[in-house]
Design an enzyme around this catalytic site. Structure first.
Site, short mmCIF file in Angstrom:
data_model
loop_
_atom_site.label_atom_id
_atom_site.label_comp_id
_atom_site.label_asym_id
_atom_site.label_seq_id
_atom_site.Cartn_x
_atom_site.Cartn_y
_atom_site.Cartn_z
N LYS A 26 0.84 -1.21 0.00
CA LYS A 26 0.00 0.00 0.00
C LYS A 26 0.87 1.26 0.00
CE LYS A 26 -1.82 1.74 4.08
NZ LYS A 26 -1.43 3.14 4.19
N ASN A 27 1.91 1.24 0.85
CA ASN A 27 2.68 2.47 1.02
C ASN A 27 3.72 2.69 -0.07
OD1 ASN A 27 1.10 3.00 3.18
ND2 ASN A 27 2.60 2.40 4.74
N ARG A 98 -3.05 10.08 2.89
CA ARG A 98 -1.89 10.98 2.87
C ARG A 98 -1.53 11.44 1.46
NH1 ARG A 98 -1.03 13.24 7.24
NH2 ARG A 98 1.22 13.41 7.04
N CYS A 122 -5.20 12.41 12.82
CA CYS A 122 -5.89 11.13 12.86
C CYS A 122 -5.65 10.47 14.21
CB CYS A 122 -5.46 10.23 11.71
SG CYS A 122 -3.86 9.53 11.94
N ARG A 127 0.18 14.32 12.84
CA ARG A 127 0.63 14.14 11.47
C ARG A 127 0.71 15.45 10.68
NH1 ARG A 127 -1.56 8.56 9.03
NH2 ARG A 127 0.46 8.62 8.03
N ASP A 311 4.41 0.23 12.03
CA ASP A 311 3.21 -0.48 11.58
C ASP A 311 3.24 -1.98 11.93
OD1 ASP A 311 2.04 1.82 9.90
OD2 ASP A 311 4.09 1.65 9.21
N VAL A 333 7.98 6.67 16.65
CA VAL A 333 7.64 7.32 15.38
C VAL A 333 6.41 8.22 15.52
CG1 VAL A 333 7.09 6.97 12.94
CG2 VAL A 333 8.70 5.44 14.09
N ARG A 419 -8.96 -0.80 3.78
CA ARG A 419 -8.17 0.26 3.15
C ARG A 419 -6.78 -0.24 2.79
NH1 ARG A 419 -6.52 4.93 6.71
NH2 ARG A 419 -4.83 4.82 5.21
N1 EPU Z 1 6.23 14.48 10.69
C1 EPU Z 1 6.28 15.82 11.01
N2 EPU Z 1 6.19 16.73 9.99
C2 EPU Z 1 6.04 16.36 8.69
C3 EPU Z 1 5.99 14.98 8.37
C4 EPU Z 1 6.09 14.06 9.40
O1 EPU Z 1 6.41 16.19 12.18
O2 EPU Z 1 5.96 17.23 7.80
C5 EPU Z 1 6.31 13.48 11.78
C6 EPU Z 1 4.98 12.70 11.94
O3 EPU Z 1 4.07 13.41 12.74
C7 EPU Z 1 5.45 11.40 12.55
C8 EPU Z 1 6.83 11.20 11.92
O4 EPU Z 1 7.24 12.47 11.42
O5 EPU Z 1 5.59 11.57 13.93
C9 EPU Z 1 6.87 10.19 10.80
O6 EPU Z 1 5.93 10.54 9.80
P1 EPU Z 1 6.14 10.15 8.27
O7 EPU Z 1 6.09 11.40 7.46
O8 EPU Z 1 7.34 9.29 8.15
O9 EPU Z 1 4.86 9.29 8.00
P2 EPU Z 1 3.92 9.31 6.72
O10 EPU Z 1 4.71 9.47 5.48
O11 EPU Z 1 2.80 10.23 6.95
C10 EPU Z 1 4.08 6.76 6.22
C11 EPU Z 1 3.10 5.63 6.13
C12 EPU Z 1 2.65 5.22 7.52
C13 EPU Z 1 3.86 4.81 8.32
C14 EPU Z 1 4.87 5.98 8.35
C15 EPU Z 1 6.15 5.63 9.07
C16 EPU Z 1 2.04 6.03 4.03
C17 EPU Z 1 0.81 6.38 3.29
N3 EPU Z 1 1.95 6.05 5.35
O12 EPU Z 1 3.35 7.84 6.80
O13 EPU Z 1 1.81 4.10 7.36
O14 EPU Z 1 3.47 4.48 9.62
O15 EPU Z 1 5.19 6.38 7.01
O16 EPU Z 1 6.76 4.54 8.45
O17 EPU Z 1 3.05 5.70 3.44
C18 EPU Z 1 -0.11 2.80 7.65
O18 EPU Z 1 0.21 2.22 6.61
O19 EPU Z 1 -1.06 2.42 8.39
C19 EPU Z 1 0.64 3.99 8.06
C20 EPU Z 1 0.23 4.82 9.02
#
Ligand code: EPU
Length: 440
Positions: A26-27, A98, A122, A127, A311, A333, A419
């Site tokens: 998915k990701n 996202r 969420c 996030r 995850d 995380v 999802r």
């Molecule tokens: N963060 C910030 N500012 C930003 C971006 C991130 O503070 O601009 C913080 C977040 O709040 C969090 C940390 O950085 O505390 C990590 O967030 P990240 O940006 O890495 O997460 P993401 O890209 O939003 C993806 C996956 C998540 C997975 C995380 C970590 C997707 C669609 N989602 O989220 O997957 O947990 O990376 O590996 O790729 C899931 O699949 O259920 C899921 C939540």
């Protein structure tokens, strides 16, 4: 609407047996669908799972003018971006997943502007998207925020040196996709290096991009003038693999998880070994054979790759309710990813949450007042109950908890699991689980 009302009834106590096949991640796939917009042409993606997030992302791309067709039985997705005509993501997709913010860099390159409705918070944390915004500004974008919408403008993105405050997966992907068509070279330091991002970079490379991953969390992207459409096979889903592994082990079952790749599960497999769980690496995947009596308590912490994925945390927590002694999980995380444990306690699990950083190094949530460490005491017998799913991974952990519980559990809001997991009901039923759909 009928999807939203769907519930599962699960009778626990059956050890899972047989084989299950893992599909594309998915990701990775949702970002690769966005990457198709970097060029005008027809992109073919294979190994695409039939999950809600692919459907939503296809709708977002269609709303921008692309034509998307998904052959679900073959797992093939075709994206024609020749009719892409809009750089404005409709407000109805704000907060759905996202993906809207990840379109910012690509749409800026293609249209010199992009309009993105804000993402909501969420169940697992706030996030924010500040790293995305600051990174795009470094590449030359002007950014305004009004009426819950970001507007980005830039005649030509230019390569820059960017150091992320934290290795964010989404911000790294957004900036890579913006940088491939920027003028000059972009260096992204302290970046995320998850296998799904490497997979995205391989797809972009096939499209003509020049991207290097250096050894110290640094991506170097040499901007090119144009990219071309390509075909790409999506990397297998290591979260789905770990989720089925835990389901097999927790139910004292015996399951071959076909397509599970040890290369991307190393940290997870290390923790299984430490906990005394049995697995066997095979050519077609990994076999997981459970025996609850042998499970030992462990102390682990989640981290960015190559650490233990956040995850994997929720299914692992269920396994640890069956291990002998006190286990510790330190979530580094997300600040708020233990909400799901409340319902587990109602099922009989012994879980206590702490604001302190337990069992590992101090993380950035130290002294921030978030309950981000959990102590789980086992083994405990779980009993079936009614459970309302809070989020995707928490929902999967409820499913595993229900599979090992005494009696019947009712799982509500199962669309949240669908999802991210393909044919979840069919896959579990084939493994012998006693699950049926309830419609209210
Ligand atoms: N963060 C910030 N500012 C930003 C971006 C991130 O503070 O601009 C913080 C977040 O709040 C969090 C940390 O950085 O505390 C990590 O967030 P990240 O940006 O890495 O997460 P993401 O890209 O939003 C993806 C996956 C998540 C997975 C995380 C970590 C997707 C669609 N989602 O989220 O997957 O947990 O990376 O590996 O790729 C899931 O699949 O259920 C899921 C939540």
């Amino acid at each position: 609407m009928s999807e939203i009302q769907k519930s599962y009834s699960i009778v626990g106590g059956t050890p899972l047996q047989g084989r299950v096949c893992i599909r594309g991640a998915k990701n990775a796939v949702t970002k690769e669908m966005v990457a198709a917009l970097c060029t005008s042409g027809v992109t073919n993606l294979s190994n695409v799972p039939d999950i809600g997030d692919v459907e939503v992302t296809a709708k977002i791309l269609t709303s921008l003018g692309c034509q998307v067709s998904h052959d679900k039985s073959k797992g093939q997705l075709v994206i024609d971006t020749q009719t892409l005509r809009s750089s404005q993501v409709p407000v109805e997709y704000s907060g759905v997943n996202r993906i809207p913010i990840l379109l910012a860099g690509v749409l800026l390159s293609r249209f010199k502007s992009a309009t993105i409705p804000i993402l909501g918070g969420c169940q697992i944390g706030k996030r924010p998207v500040d790293f995305h915004i600051e990174g795009l500004k470094s590449l030359g974008a002007m950014v305004e925020f009004q009426d819950n919408t970001y507007t980005f403008k830039c005649d030509q993105l230019r390569g820059a040196h960017i150091a992320l405050p934290y290795p964010s997966v989404g911000a790294t992907e957004n900036l890579i996709m913006a940088a491939v068509l920027a003028k000059g070279t972009t260096v992204i330091r302290n970046a995320a290096v998850e296998p799904e991002i490497v997979d995205l970079s391989i797809m972009l490379q096939a499209m003509g991009a020049i991207i290097t991953l250096e050894t110290d969390r640094t991506w170097v992207i040499e901007g090119v003038e144009n990219l071309f459409a390509a075909s790409h096979r999506v990397i297998n889903d290591r979260i789905e693999a770990a989720s089925f592994a835990v389901s097999a082990l927790a139910t004292s079952g015996d399951v071959i998880v076909e397509g599970a790749d040890p290369l991307h599960l190393q940290a997870f497999l290390n923790w299984l070994r430490r906990a005394g769980a049995a697995f066997e690496i095979r050519e077609d995947g990994i076999r997981f054979k459970g025996s609850k009596s042998k499970l030992k308590s462990v102390a682990l912490e989640t981290d960015v790759h190559p650490g233990v994925m956040t995850d994997w945390q929720q299914p692992l927590a269920i396994l640890l309710t069956q291990a002998e002694g006190a286990s510790v999980i330190h979530e580094t995380v997300y600040e708020n990813r233990f909400g799901y444990t409340e319902a587990l306690k109602r099922m009989g699990a012994r879980v206590q949450l702490f604001q302190a950083c337990l069992g590992g190094c101090a993380c950035r949530f130290r002294h921030a007042g978030h309950f981000h460490s959990a102590v789980i005491i086992g083994p405990t017998k779980l009993k079936g109950t009614e459970l309302e799913i809070p989020d995707l991974r928490g929902g999967f952990s409820y499913l595993v908890a229900a599979l090992i519980a005494d009696g019947t559990s009712i799982l509500k809001n199962v669309h949240l699991i669908e999802r991210g997991y393909e044919n979840i009901l069919e896959k579990f039923t084939q493994l012998g689980a006693r699950i049926s759909v309830l419609k209210s």
